[in-house]
Design a protein around this motif. Structure first.
Motif, PDB file in Angstrom:
ATOM      1  N   GLU A 295       0.850  -1.245   0.061  1.00 36.53           N
ATOM      2  CA  GLU A 295      -0.155   0.075  -0.021  1.00 36.53           C
ATOM      3  C   GLU A 295       0.950   1.233   0.018  1.00 36.53           C
ATOM      4  O   GLU A 295       0.699   2.296  -0.705  1.00 36.53           O
ATOM      5  CB  GLU A 295      -0.920   0.088   1.157  1.00 36.53           C
ATOM      6  N   ILE A 296       1.954   1.213   0.687  1.00 33.40           N
ATOM      7  CA  ILE A 296       2.909   2.459   0.759  1.00 33.40           C
ATOM      8  C   ILE A 296       3.617   2.547  -0.365  1.00 33.40           C
ATOM      9  O   ILE A 296       3.807   3.564  -1.001  1.00 33.40           O
ATOM     10  CB  ILE A 296       3.952   2.175   1.991  1.00 33.40           C
ATOM     11  N   ALA A 297       3.970   1.346  -1.037  1.00 22.15           N
ATOM     12  CA  ALA A 297       4.670   1.314  -2.277  1.00 22.15           C
ATOM     13  C   ALA A 297       3.625   1.951  -3.434  1.00 22.15           C
ATOM     14  O   ALA A 297       4.247   2.836  -4.215  1.00 22.15           O
ATOM     15  CB  ALA A 297       5.040  -0.032  -2.831  1.00 22.15           C
ATOM     16  N   ALA A 298       2.356   1.724  -3.302  1.00 26.78           N
ATOM     17  CA  ALA A 298       1.699   2.302  -4.225  1.00 26.78           C
ATOM     18  C   ALA A 298       1.614   3.731  -4.278  1.00 26.78           C
ATOM     19  O   ALA A 298       1.213   4.430  -5.203  1.00 26.78           O
ATOM     20  CB  ALA A 298       0.344   1.634  -4.213  1.00 26.78           C
ATOM     21  N   LEU A 299       1.352   4.307  -3.087  1.00 26.64           N
ATOM     22  CA  LEU A 299       1.319   5.603  -2.824  1.00 26.64           C
ATOM     23  C   LEU A 299       2.607   6.181  -3.172  1.00 26.64           C
ATOM     24  O   LEU A 299       2.480   7.674  -3.736  1.00 26.64           O
ATOM     25  CB  LEU A 299       1.073   5.981  -1.458  1.00 26.64           C
ATOM     26  N   LEU A 300       3.850   5.877  -3.238  1.00 23.23           N
ATOM     27  CA  LEU A 300       4.953   6.475  -3.571  1.00 23.23           C
ATOM     28  C   LEU A 300       5.322   6.315  -5.195  1.00 23.23           C
ATOM     29  O   LEU A 300       6.211   7.052  -5.796  1.00 23.23           O
ATOM     30  CB  LEU A 300       6.176   5.834  -2.826  1.00 23.23           C
ATOM     31  N   VAL A 301       4.845   5.364  -5.884  1.00 27.01           N
ATOM     32  CA  VAL A 301       5.031   5.249  -7.631  1.00 27.01           C
ATOM     33  C   VAL A 301       4.583   6.527  -8.391  1.00 27.01           C
ATOM     34  O   VAL A 301       3.384   6.933  -7.961  1.00 27.01           O
ATOM     35  CB  VAL A 301       4.502   4.020  -7.873  1.00 27.01           C
ATOM     36  N   GLY A 302       5.314   7.078  -8.890  1.00 22.87           N
ATOM     37  CA  GLY A 302       5.010   8.277  -9.606  1.00 22.87           C
ATOM     38  C   GLY A 302       5.442   9.576  -8.807  1.00 22.87           C
ATOM     39  O   GLY A 302       5.346  10.369  -9.587  1.00 22.87           O
ATOM     40  N   CYS A 303       5.739   9.409  -7.671  1.00 25.44           N
ATOM     41  CA  CYS A 303       6.185  10.430  -6.974  1.00 25.44           C
ATOM     42  C   CYS A 303       7.651  11.158  -7.282  1.00 25.44           C
ATOM     43  O   CYS A 303       8.507  10.156  -7.631  1.00 25.44           O
ATOM     44  CB  CYS A 303       6.110  10.315  -5.273  1.00 25.44           C
ATOM     45  N   ARG A 304       7.916  12.321  -7.257  1.00 25.46           N
ATOM     46  CA  ARG A 304       9.254  12.888  -7.323  1.00 25.46           C
ATOM     47  C   ARG A 304      10.096  12.481  -6.272  1.00 25.46           C
ATOM     48  O   ARG A 304       9.638  12.409  -5.137  1.00 25.46           O
ATOM     49  CB  ARG A 304       9.095  14.302  -7.340  1.00 25.46           C
ATOM     50  N   TYR A 305      11.317  11.894  -6.721  1.00 30.30           N
ATOM     51  CA  TYR A 305      12.240  11.204  -5.699  1.00 30.30           C
ATOM     52  C   TYR A 305      13.261  12.547  -5.093  1.00 30.30           C
ATOM     53  O   TYR A 305      14.267  12.715  -5.471  1.00 30.30           O
ATOM     54  CB  TYR A 305      13.268  10.399  -6.553  1.00 30.30           C
ATOM     55  N   GLU A 306      12.354  13.198  -4.232  1.00 30.25           N
ATOM     56  CA  GLU A 306      12.972  14.099  -3.301  1.00 30.25           C
ATOM     57  C   GLU A 306      12.058  14.245  -2.164  1.00 30.25           C
ATOM     58  O   GLU A 306      10.842  13.891  -1.998  1.00 30.25           O
ATOM     59  CB  GLU A 306      13.052  15.388  -3.820  1.00 30.25           C
ATOM     60  N   ARG A 307      12.812  14.798  -1.082  1.00 32.37           N
ATOM     61  CA  ARG A 307      12.144  14.718   0.260  1.00 32.37           C
ATOM     62  C   ARG A 307      10.879  15.403   0.565  1.00 32.37           C
ATOM     63  O   ARG A 307       9.699  14.863   0.821  1.00 32.37           O
ATOM     64  CB  ARG A 307      12.971  15.419   1.416  1.00 32.37           C
ATOM     65  N   SER A 308      10.522  16.529  -0.261  1.00 32.24           N
ATOM     66  CA  SER A 308       9.251  17.225   0.051  1.00 32.24           C
ATOM     67  C   SER A 308       8.070  16.521  -0.740  1.00 32.24           C
ATOM     68  O   SER A 308       7.069  16.341  -0.300  1.00 32.24           O
ATOM     69  CB  SER A 308       9.399  18.794  -0.617  1.00 32.24           C
ATOM     70  N   ALA A 309       8.454  16.003  -1.690  1.00 34.55           N
ATOM     71  CA  ALA A 309       7.486  15.226  -2.553  1.00 34.55           C
ATOM     72  C   ALA A 309       7.048  14.058  -1.615  1.00 34.55           C
ATOM     73  O   ALA A 309       5.989  13.617  -1.774  1.00 34.55           O
ATOM     74  CB  ALA A 309       8.155  14.994  -4.014  1.00 34.55           C
ATOM     75  N   LEU A 310       7.850  13.262  -1.207  1.00 33.40           N
ATOM     76  CA  LEU A 310       7.675  11.995  -0.460  1.00 33.40           C
ATOM     77  C   LEU A 310       6.713  12.454   0.885  1.00 33.40           C
ATOM     78  O   LEU A 310       5.845  11.886   1.258  1.00 33.40           O
ATOM     79  CB  LEU A 310       9.017  11.214   0.007  1.00 33.40           C
TER      80      LEU A 310
END
Length: 337
Positions: A295-310
């Motif tokens: 579920e966490i992985a699904a939330l993060l796919v497509g997210c910009r790889y930087e702290r504020s986006a995460l």
């Protein structure tokens, strides 16, 4: 030949000015640009930022990071560095002939006392077996620029510190920088130049290039940007050099493996990043959790790889439901720091 002395100390604006003049300047005569900037790292067109720069250190110390149009390796600049750029018609010059463009610079340095300065290898300027200048080229619409750095009095400790990758297991494609021995030019100059500032150094190079005795003598050769020019340059800064989509989104695809031991157990994250965004993520470990990790992985796919986006993607999510005794701050630090 005409010249431009860029007043900005921001590398993003200076690179935007260079690009704008390449596109807009009518090249009846060659143009040489000189620019100086506050601490920054400029990565080459085909490089992976994370494989070149300690991002945490850069952020902590206010070091600007941007990407240039030309290829080659990453460089660190500060107020002790002078950058130059020759803008010419590509029809009359050979792309890749760095000796052609650096020859007048070398001759000026010889006149100032650095008599052993020379072109070495593909695109470096060396003295006493150490590098003081890296050069790169870019061509578009039958016009090109050849630009380079001149390390007069750069903080060498910062060079090795910020251009050192933190301990990560990162693999992927992209041009890698060659971290050879570097040096400053100032110790090799004549005694009269030992207290010279970067601006004074720039002016001395100009006088040698134009074979002039004073700056007043060549004042008519200075190209002045108009208000319309400045507005167009502002737009380039916003759209390209100051835009994280350009800086990080142009990275070659890469994978990174991160792991850490927490109170709640060992966590390992295998992350694939493409165009600056997470394309897949798998989390393993001996942790305990109430909810499925996917579920966490699904939330993060497509997210910009930087702290504020995460942080934004995980807002409102209780990480401890997935990883017992692991805080959200710890989890995000595992992924990006």
């Amino acid at each position: 030949m005409h010249y431009v002395l860029m007043p900005s100390l921001d590398i993003r604006r200076n690179l935007a000015t260079e690009q704008y003049l390449l596109n807009q300047y009518s090249l009846e005569e060659p143009l040489i640009l000189f620019y100086i900037q506050k601490p920054c790292v400029i990565v080459g067109r085909n490089q992976n930022v994370r494989a070149e720069v300690d991002l945490s250190y850069a952020k902590e110390h206010g070091i600007t990071i941007t990407r240039r149009l030309s290829g080659g390796g990453a460089v660190y600049d500060d107020l002790g560095n002078l950058s130059f750029s020759f803008v010419v018609n590509a029809d009359h010059e050979a792309f890749g002939d760095f000796k052609l463009f650096t020859k007048p610079i070398i001759e000026a340095l010889h006149a100032m006392g650095a008599v052993d300065a020379q072109v070495s290898g593909r695109n470096d300027l060396m003295i006493d077996g150490k590098k003081f200048s890296g050069n790169a080229m870019y061509i578009k619409n039958k016009k090109m620029y050849s630009h380079g750095t001149l390390m007069l009095d750069v903080n060498l400790e910062e060079v090795s510190r910020v251009l050192t990758v933190s301990e990560k297991k990162l693999a992927g494609k992209g041009t890698k920088s060659v971290r050879g021995r570097v040096t400053n030019l100032k110790p090799y100059l004549k005694e009269e130049y030992q207290t010279i500032t970067t601006e004074e150094f720039r002016n001395q190079l100009l006088l040698h290039l134009f074979d002039a005795a004073s700056m007043d003598e060549i004042a008519s050769k200075e190209y002045q940007l108009t208000a319309a020019d400045e507005e167009a340059i502002d737009q380039l800064v916003a759209e390209i050099y100051g835009n994280e989509d350009w800086v990080f989104g142009e990275e070659p695809r890469f994978t990174i493996k991160r792991e850490a031991k927490f109170t709640g157990g060992l966590l390992e994250a295998n992350i694939s990043v493409e165009k600056g965004r997470i394309s897949s993520i798998m989390i393993f470990g001996d942790y305990f959790g109430q909810k499925e990790t996917k579920e966490i992985a699904a939330l993060l796919v497509g997210c910009r790889y930087e702290r504020s986006a995460l942080e934004k993607a995980l807002k409102g999510i209780s990480i401890e439901d997935y990883f017992n005794h692991v805080s959200k701050a710890e989890f995000i630090q595992l992924l990006v720091d």
